[in-house]
Design an enzyme around this catalytic site. Structure first.
Site, short mmCIF file in Angstrom:
data_model
loop_
_atom_site.label_atom_id
_atom_site.label_comp_id
_atom_site.label_asym_id
_atom_site.label_seq_id
_atom_site.Cartn_x
_atom_site.Cartn_y
_atom_site.Cartn_z
N LYS A 71 -0.37 1.18 -2.49
CA LYS A 71 -1.25 0.07 -2.12
C LYS A 71 -2.27 0.55 -1.10
CE LYS A 71 0.59 -3.24 -4.57
NZ LYS A 71 -0.19 -4.01 -5.58
N LYS A 79 1.43 -7.88 -17.14
CA LYS A 79 2.65 -8.40 -16.54
C LYS A 79 3.13 -9.60 -17.36
CE LYS A 79 1.26 -6.79 -11.97
NZ LYS A 79 0.94 -7.10 -10.56
N ASP A 129 -3.79 1.24 -5.85
CA ASP A 129 -4.05 -0.14 -6.24
C ASP A 129 -4.69 -0.87 -5.07
OD1 ASP A 129 -4.06 -2.71 -7.21
OD2 ASP A 129 -1.89 -2.95 -7.26
#
Length: 335
Positions: free
Chosen positions: A112, A219, A143
């Site tokens: 992240k 997802k 990300d």
């Protein structure tokens, strides 16, 4: 997504509903505890766990996914094991080894970046720490959750390129920004992946039509279920990587089912389904965490003792039951 005709009675969902609160080992997405509602249907247990800030319309898509998963057999699996990545939250560089130690044998790490309150130097230090820990053969992806504008993203890609990035996930928020960034950095050979531009978009195929991404991150819960996600991938015509939404092991098993059902799952890209390793407790024993970097395909069943041990408080349970009822109404009245 479920139509009104597909919906079971609301009472059937509520009668078996358990609301759990699972502590995280490291603060992630601004939370220390992850809440989820689990319920049992004819085909097994399912999870409804949209994040608290999502409105009822967006959250109703997650409920449609859970209802489908609880009532319909999962699509046939094309593979028995799914390779997964380690997820590294926006921790200090010194904490990276302890985070990676929670994942058994993962060859890939997703890091992240662009965390509020941090700067690019923090991201560089974190990514450097992961590269040092994983060595030259480790695979690294970052990300940004759409936090950069195009100029910031271009600068960040250049700053992070020395670490041999596998791809950059959702560096910018809009499809137009992704397309412009992809044009600017194409010569560097670093692919752009789209996540929020797929799962939070009214048109999840817009990013593919615009040529704004090289890869899709999909997802199961946010896209309305395994079947709808498979349909999006088929029409988009781009390589897909399945990821989780910080699910319990129950929700993760739906993500694993999606990955296993993809006609083509590029084994060069591991899926982001190892996030149970971020919890210090789960509802399944043993939890669905990677072993030698892979997860087995199959349904899981919660342990009644763990459901009881990690039950949310009475007021949080009621909050989730009320939310299910509101989201159910959204699905019931949808045209």
């Amino acid at each position: 997504m479920s139509s009104a005709a597909d919906l079971p009675p609301l009472a059937e969902i509520l009668d078996t509903a358990h609301v759990v609160a699972l502590p995280l080992a490291t603060r992630f997405r601004g939370i220390d505890v992850r809440e989820a509602l689990l319920f049992e249907g004819p085909e097994g247990w399912a999870e409804f766990s949209p994040f608290a800030e999502y409105d009822d319309v967006e959250a109703s898509t997650w409920l449609a996914a859970a209802i489908e998963d609880s009532r319909m057999p999962r699509p046939a699996a094309r593979r028995e094991l799914i390779g997964v990545n380690a997820t590294v939250p926006a921790v200090a560089a010194a904490s990276v080894p302890s985070v990676l130690a929670r994942y058994d044998g993962c060859r890939t790490a997703k890091i992240k970046v662009a965390e509020p309150g941090q700067v690019l130097a923090d991201d560089v230090a974190r990514v450097r720490a992961v590269r040092e820990a994983m060595g030259p053969e480790g695979r690294i992806r970052v990300d940004a959750n759409g936090a950069w504008n195009v100029d910031e993203a271009e600068h960040a890609v250049h700053a992070l390129a020395e670490f041999d990035l596998e791809y950059v996930e959702q560096p910018c928020a809009s499809v137009e920004e992704l397309a412009e960034l992809r044009r600017r950095v194409k010569y560097m050979g670093i692919p752009i992946a789209a996540d929020e531009s797929v799962r939070k978009a009214t048109d999840p195929l817009a990013v593919a039509r615009a040529g704004a991404a090289d890869l899709l991150v999909i997802k199961a819960q946010p896209l309305g279920g395994v079947r709808r996600a498979l349909g999006i991938v088929e029409v988009a015509g781009l390589p897909a990587i399945v990821s989780s939404a910080l699910d319990t092991s129950v929700g993760l098993s739906m993500g694993v089912a999606l990955a296993a059902a993809l006609p083509e799952l590029d084994y060069d890209y591991d899926c982001g389904l190892g996030t149970a390793s971020l919890f210090t407790a789960d509802v399944v024993d043993p939890p669905l965490t990677p072993r030698a970097g892979v997860l087995a395909v199959g349904r899981v069943t919660p342990d009644p003792a763990l459901l009881a041990a990690h039950a949310a408080s009475a007021d949080r349970r009621q909050w989730w039951l009320d939310r299910v009822a509101r989201c159910y109404d959204v699905l019931r009245t949808a045209q």
